[in-house]
Design a protein around this motif. Structure first.
Motif, mmCIF file in Angstrom:
data_model
loop_
_atom_site.group_PDB
_atom_site.id
_atom_site.type_symbol
_atom_site.label_atom_id
_atom_site.label_comp_id
_atom_site.label_asym_id
_atom_site.label_seq_id
_atom_site.Cartn_x
_atom_site.Cartn_y
_atom_site.Cartn_z
ATOM 1 N N THR A 5 26.031 22.741 67.685
ATOM 2 C CA THR A 5 25.798 22.834 68.920
ATOM 3 C C THR A 5 25.740 24.131 69.841
ATOM 4 O O THR A 5 24.767 24.650 70.018
ATOM 5 C CB THR A 5 25.805 21.417 70.098
ATOM 6 N N LYS A 6 27.251 24.781 69.280
ATOM 7 C CA LYS A 6 27.514 26.133 70.065
ATOM 8 C C LYS A 6 26.546 27.181 69.465
ATOM 9 O O LYS A 6 26.067 27.805 69.984
ATOM 10 C CB LYS A 6 28.644 26.744 69.439
ATOM 11 N N ASN A 7 26.788 26.725 68.473
ATOM 12 C CA ASN A 7 25.109 27.629 67.478
ATOM 13 C C ASN A 7 23.929 28.216 68.161
ATOM 14 O O ASN A 7 23.872 29.158 68.122
ATOM 15 C CB ASN A 7 25.268 27.914 66.228
ATOM 16 N N ILE A 8 23.125 27.106 68.309
ATOM 17 C CA ILE A 8 21.822 26.314 69.210
ATOM 18 C C ILE A 8 22.308 27.363 70.422
ATOM 19 O O ILE A 8 21.193 27.939 70.855
ATOM 20 C CB ILE A 8 21.663 25.917 69.232
ATOM 21 N N THR A 9 22.925 27.698 71.384
ATOM 22 C CA THR A 9 23.401 27.755 72.674
ATOM 23 C C THR A 9 23.736 28.859 72.427
ATOM 24 O O THR A 9 22.664 29.731 73.539
ATOM 25 C CB THR A 9 24.600 26.917 73.702
ATOM 26 N N SER A 10 24.000 29.878 71.468
ATOM 27 C CA SER A 10 24.239 31.251 71.499
ATOM 28 C C SER A 10 23.339 31.611 70.771
ATOM 29 O O SER A 10 23.384 32.558 71.344
ATOM 30 C CB SER A 10 25.142 31.124 70.480
ATOM 31 N N ASN A 11 22.617 31.101 70.262
ATOM 32 C CA ASN A 11 21.471 31.236 69.245
ATOM 33 C C ASN A 11 20.222 31.690 70.633
ATOM 34 O O ASN A 11 19.203 32.834 70.734
ATOM 35 C CB ASN A 11 20.848 31.214 67.495
ATOM 36 N N ASN A 12 20.456 30.441 71.244
ATOM 37 C CA ASN A 12 18.704 30.311 72.642
ATOM 38 C C ASN A 12 19.100 31.543 73.798
ATOM 39 O O ASN A 12 18.574 32.639 73.934
ATOM 40 C CB ASN A 12 18.957 29.593 73.313
ATOM 41 N N ALA A 13 20.616 32.238 73.707
ATOM 42 C CA ALA A 13 21.506 33.214 74.460
ATOM 43 C C ALA A 13 20.957 34.398 74.223
ATOM 44 O O ALA A 13 20.766 35.500 74.853
ATOM 45 C CB ALA A 13 22.827 32.478 75.344
#
Length: 91
Positions: A5-13
């Motif tokens: 989830t952290k990776n997805i959030t970071s990737n979206n940002a």
């Protein structure tokens, strides 16, 4: 929050920051007809496809160079940047 989830959030940002940086870089060199297409539901390779127009092949090259430079300045990846044109610079 899981690591995934952290990776997805970071990737979206990162994708959002990259999108905004590309648009700013295009506008800096007076590119126009900027279209941003959200392709996340169509492919896992990228989030957005950004298309813009220029008045000449020289301006198109300047836009592409400016996009690369702006992304580099911001520490964002830019290796996938493609400029689509025919050999003589016209569509």
């Amino acid at each position: 929050m899981t690591q995934e989830t952290k990776n997805i959030t970071s990737n979206n940002a990162d994708a959002e920051a990259m999108k905004l940086a590309v648009i700013d870089a295009i506008e800096d060199i007076k590119g126009f007809d900027i279209t941003v297409m959200d392709v996340r539901k169509l492919t896992s390779m990228t989030n957005y496809m950004i298309v813009a127009s220029a008045n000449s092949s020289r301006q198109a090259k300047a836009v592409a160079d400016n996009v690369r430079e702006k992304l580099k300045e911001k520490g964002l990846p830019f290796a996938v940047l493609k400029v689509k044109k025919k050999v003589n610079g016209y569509w």
